[in-house]
Design a protein around this motif. Structure first.
Motif, PDB file in Angstrom:
ATOM      1  N   VAL A 170       0.877  -1.162   0.000  1.00  0.00           N
ATOM      2  CA  VAL A 170       0.000   0.000   0.000  1.00  0.00           C
ATOM      3  C   VAL A 170       0.917   1.215   0.000  1.00  0.00           C
ATOM      4  CG1 VAL A 170      -1.663   1.308   1.371  1.00  0.00           C
ATOM      5  CG2 VAL A 170      -1.842  -1.194   1.236  1.00  0.00           C
ATOM      6  N   CYS A 171       0.750   2.062  -1.006  1.00  0.00           N
ATOM      7  CA  CYS A 171       1.583   3.268  -1.114  1.00  0.00           C
ATOM      8  C   CYS A 171       0.795   4.476  -0.637  1.00  0.00           C
ATOM      9  CB  CYS A 171       2.008   3.493  -2.565  1.00  0.00           C
ATOM     10  SG  CYS A 171       3.033   2.179  -3.230  1.00  0.00           S
ATOM     11  N   ARG A 172       1.455   5.282   0.192  1.00  0.00           N
ATOM     12  CA  ARG A 172       0.874   6.544   0.633  1.00  0.00           C
ATOM     13  C   ARG A 172       1.850   7.646   0.268  1.00  0.00           C
ATOM     14  NH1 ARG A 172      -2.347   5.690   6.162  1.00  0.00           N
ATOM     15  NH2 ARG A 172      -3.475   7.405   5.234  1.00  0.00           N
ATOM     16  N   ASP A 173       1.317   8.829   0.003  1.00  0.00           N
ATOM     17  CA  ASP A 173       2.203   9.955  -0.280  1.00  0.00           C
ATOM     18  C   ASP A 173       2.478  10.714   1.020  1.00  0.00           C
ATOM     19  OD1 ASP A 173      -0.041  11.585   0.147  1.00  0.00           O
ATOM     20  OD2 ASP A 173      -0.201  12.230  -1.939  1.00  0.00           O
ATOM     21  N   THR A 174       3.253  11.768   0.952  1.00  0.00           N
ATOM     22  CA  THR A 174       3.638  12.511   2.157  1.00  0.00           C
ATOM     23  C   THR A 174       2.456  13.234   2.796  1.00  0.00           C
ATOM     24  OG1 THR A 174       4.338  14.367   0.785  1.00  0.00           O
ATOM     25  CG2 THR A 174       6.038  12.774   1.437  1.00  0.00           C
ATOM     26  N   GLY A 216      -0.403  11.616   3.146  1.00  0.00           N
ATOM     27  CA  GLY A 216      -1.213  10.531   3.704  1.00  0.00           C
ATOM     28  C   GLY A 216      -2.214   9.931   2.741  1.00  0.00           C
ATOM     29  N   ARG A 217      -2.238  10.408   1.513  1.00  0.00           N
ATOM     30  CA  ARG A 217      -3.186   9.853   0.538  1.00  0.00           C
ATOM     31  C   ARG A 217      -2.706   8.476   0.056  1.00  0.00           C
ATOM     32  NH1 ARG A 217      -3.351  14.507  -3.815  1.00  0.00           N
ATOM     33  NH2 ARG A 217      -1.127  14.109  -3.534  1.00  0.00           N
ATOM     34  N   PHE A 218      -3.650   7.705  -0.446  1.00  0.00           N
ATOM     35  CA  PHE A 218      -3.381   6.350  -0.936  1.00  0.00           C
ATOM     36  C   PHE A 218      -3.268   6.347  -2.457  1.00  0.00           C
ATOM     37  CE2 PHE A 218      -5.533   5.732   3.080  1.00  0.00           C
ATOM     38  CZ  PHE A 218      -4.884   4.659   3.648  1.00  0.00           C
ATOM     39  N   LEU A 219      -2.355   5.549  -2.964  1.00  0.00           N
ATOM     40  CA  LEU A 219      -2.263   5.330  -4.397  1.00  0.00           C
ATOM     41  C   LEU A 219      -3.326   4.311  -4.796  1.00  0.00           C
ATOM     42  CD1 LEU A 219      -0.475   5.832  -7.014  1.00  0.00           C
ATOM     43  CD2 LEU A 219       0.476   3.585  -6.494  1.00  0.00           C
ATOM     44  N   VAL A 220      -4.114   4.666  -5.789  1.00  0.00           N
ATOM     45  CA  VAL A 220      -5.102   3.753  -6.365  1.00  0.00           C
ATOM     46  C   VAL A 220      -4.739   3.614  -7.831  1.00  0.00           C
ATOM     47  CG1 VAL A 220      -7.545   3.458  -6.953  1.00  0.00           C
ATOM     48  CG2 VAL A 220      -6.912   4.434  -4.755  1.00  0.00           C
ATOM     49  N   HIS A 221      -4.905   2.414  -8.357  1.00  0.00           N
ATOM     50  CA  HIS A 221      -4.629   2.220  -9.773  1.00  0.00           C
ATOM     51  C   HIS A 221      -5.691   1.344 -10.419  1.00  0.00           C
ATOM     52  CE1 HIS A 221      -2.811  -1.460  -8.115  1.00  0.00           C
ATOM     53  NE2 HIS A 221      -2.928  -1.959  -9.333  1.00  0.00           N
ATOM     54  N   GLU A 237       9.466  -3.280  -9.413  1.00  0.00           N
ATOM     55  CA  GLU A 237       9.001  -3.744 -10.720  1.00  0.00           C
ATOM     56  C   GLU A 237       7.784  -2.967 -11.215  1.00  0.00           C
ATOM     57  OE1 GLU A 237      10.329  -8.432 -10.093  1.00  0.00           O
ATOM     58  OE2 GLU A 237       8.211  -7.952 -10.305  1.00  0.00           O
ATOM     59  N   GLU A 238       6.841  -2.700 -10.319  1.00  0.00           N
ATOM     60  CA  GLU A 238       5.572  -2.124 -10.749  1.00  0.00           C
ATOM     61  C   GLU A 238       5.553  -0.599 -10.773  1.00  0.00           C
ATOM     62  OE1 GLU A 238       2.084  -4.014  -9.157  1.00  0.00           O
ATOM     63  OE2 GLU A 238       3.069  -5.976  -9.150  1.00  0.00           O
ATOM     64  N   LEU A 239       6.326   0.059  -9.891  1.00  0.00           N
ATOM     65  CA  LEU A 239       6.321   1.523  -9.832  1.00  0.00           C
ATOM     66  C   LEU A 239       7.687   2.159 -10.053  1.00  0.00           C
ATOM     67  CD1 LEU A 239       3.961   2.488  -6.858  1.00  0.00           C
ATOM     68  CD2 LEU A 239       3.437   2.373  -9.293  1.00  0.00           C
ATOM     69  N   ASP A 240       8.728   1.351 -10.170  1.00  0.00           N
ATOM     70  CA  ASP A 240      10.092   1.852 -10.296  1.00  0.00           C
ATOM     71  C   ASP A 240      10.482   2.688  -9.069  1.00  0.00           C
ATOM     72  OD1 ASP A 240      12.564   2.041 -11.532  1.00  0.00           O
ATOM     73  OD2 ASP A 240      12.024   3.836 -12.669  1.00  0.00           O
ATOM     74  N   VAL A 241      10.043   2.241  -7.903  1.00  0.00           N
ATOM     75  CA  VAL A 241      10.357   2.893  -6.637  1.00  0.00           C
ATOM     76  C   VAL A 241      11.236   1.942  -5.825  1.00  0.00           C
ATOM     77  CG1 VAL A 241       9.413   3.711  -4.435  1.00  0.00           C
ATOM     78  CG2 VAL A 241       8.257   4.295  -6.588  1.00  0.00           C
ATOM     79  N   LEU A 242      12.399   2.432  -5.414  1.00  0.00           N
ATOM     80  CA  LEU A 242      13.293   1.634  -4.577  1.00  0.00           C
ATOM     81  C   LEU A 242      13.094   2.063  -3.129  1.00  0.00           C
ATOM     82  CD1 LEU A 242      16.524   1.782  -6.761  1.00  0.00           C
ATOM     83  CD2 LEU A 242      14.756   0.003  -6.713  1.00  0.00           C
ATOM     84  N   VAL A 269       5.739   7.142  -0.273  1.00  0.00           N
ATOM     85  CA  VAL A 269       6.442   7.441  -1.515  1.00  0.00           C
ATOM     86  C   VAL A 269       6.507   8.954  -1.674  1.00  0.00           C
ATOM     87  CG1 VAL A 269       6.435   7.150  -4.019  1.00  0.00           C
ATOM     88  CG2 VAL A 269       5.623   5.304  -2.549  1.00  0.00           C
ATOM     89  N   ALA A 270       7.720   9.493  -1.641  1.00  0.00           N
ATOM     90  CA  ALA A 270       7.906  10.936  -1.766  1.00  0.00           C
ATOM     91  C   ALA A 270       8.395  11.322  -3.158  1.00  0.00           C
ATOM     92  CB  ALA A 270       8.894  11.420  -0.711  1.00  0.00           C
ATOM     93  N   GLU A 271       8.691  10.343  -3.973  1.00  0.00           N
ATOM     94  CA  GLU A 271       9.228  10.598  -5.309  1.00  0.00           C
ATOM     95  C   GLU A 271       8.165  10.293  -6.358  1.00  0.00           C
ATOM     96  OE1 GLU A 271      11.738   6.699  -6.222  1.00  0.00           O
ATOM     97  OE2 GLU A 271      11.802   7.258  -4.101  1.00  0.00           O
ATOM     98  N   PRO A 272       8.335  10.767  -7.569  1.00  0.00           N
ATOM     99  CA  PRO A 272       7.379  10.419  -8.627  1.00  0.00           C
ATOM    100  C   PRO A 272       7.411   8.916  -8.903  1.00  0.00           C
ATOM    101  CG  PRO A 272       8.823  12.218  -9.322  1.00  0.00           C
ATOM    102  CD  PRO A 272       9.372  11.688  -8.030  1.00  0.00           C
ATOM    103  N   VAL A 273       6.256   8.368  -9.189  1.00  0.00           N
ATOM    104  CA  VAL A 273       6.173   6.948  -9.534  1.00  0.00           C
ATOM    105  C   VAL A 273       6.140   6.824 -11.055  1.00  0.00           C
ATOM    106  CG1 VAL A 273       5.031   6.309  -7.381  1.00  0.00           C
ATOM    107  CG2 VAL A 273       3.651   6.890  -9.364  1.00  0.00           C
TER     108      VAL A 273
END
Length: 164
Positions: A36-40, A42-47, A84-89, A116-120
């Motif tokens: 589950v990805c959240r931004d700074t 507190g929002r959730f990433l939905v895809h 793999e899915e978001l290119d986030v390390l 996640v504080a960086e662009p996905v």
């Protein structure tokens, strides 16, 4: 030979190595790591899943992830899937696991969180569209949109609070 996974029991103990397609076909338990990805803020990433995928095409999801490889931990699988899915390390934080009934077959679902504080940069074969939503907006999407059933179950468990 297809994707190999560890077949596990009702206590998440390894029984052996099997083909994932066979595990799904026979209803054998195996492991899946989700993130589950959240931004700074507190929002959730939905895809939205691509239309051409075999499972739940065009459905919304709030988790990313996939099968845990043989001899891989839930945490390592979550980090691999995130890359793999978001290119986030990043190293997602384990939140809980539960025995998911599964719309296709049962499995152990390990849920992880990451800020996640960086662009996905989503892999288009996995993510057709994505956006950031509040928890209230996510709860509305879970109720009223075409949503991956297992992700709906995980969302309800997540809102109930930490579990074993």
């Amino acid at each position: 030979m297809g994707e190999q996974v560890e077949r596990v029991d009702e206590n998440d103990e390894v029984l052996g190595v099997v083909d994932r397609a066979e595990a799904i076909h026979r209803g054998w338990l195996h492991r899946v790591a989700t993130i589950v990805c959240r931004d700074t803020e507190g929002r959730f990433l939905v895809h939205r899943r691509p239309d051409g995928v075999p499972r739940f095409p065009g459905h919304l999801n709030w988790m990313l992830g996939g099968a845990v490889d043989v001899a891989e931990s839930y945490e390592d699988a979550a980090a691999r899937e995130l890359a793999e899915e978001l290119d986030v390390l990043a190293r997602p934080r384990f939140v809980f696991k539960f025995l998911c009934r599964g719309a296709i077959s049962p499995y152990w679902l390990g849920l992880h969180e990451v800020v996640v504080a960086e662009p996905v940069r989503p892999d288009p074969s996995e993510v057709a569209w994505h956006g950031w939503v509040s928890e209230r907006e996510l709860a509305e999407l879970v109720r009223h949109q075409a949503f991956v059933p297992d992700a709906r179950e995980a969302f309800h468990r997540y809102r109930e609070g930490p579990i074993g």
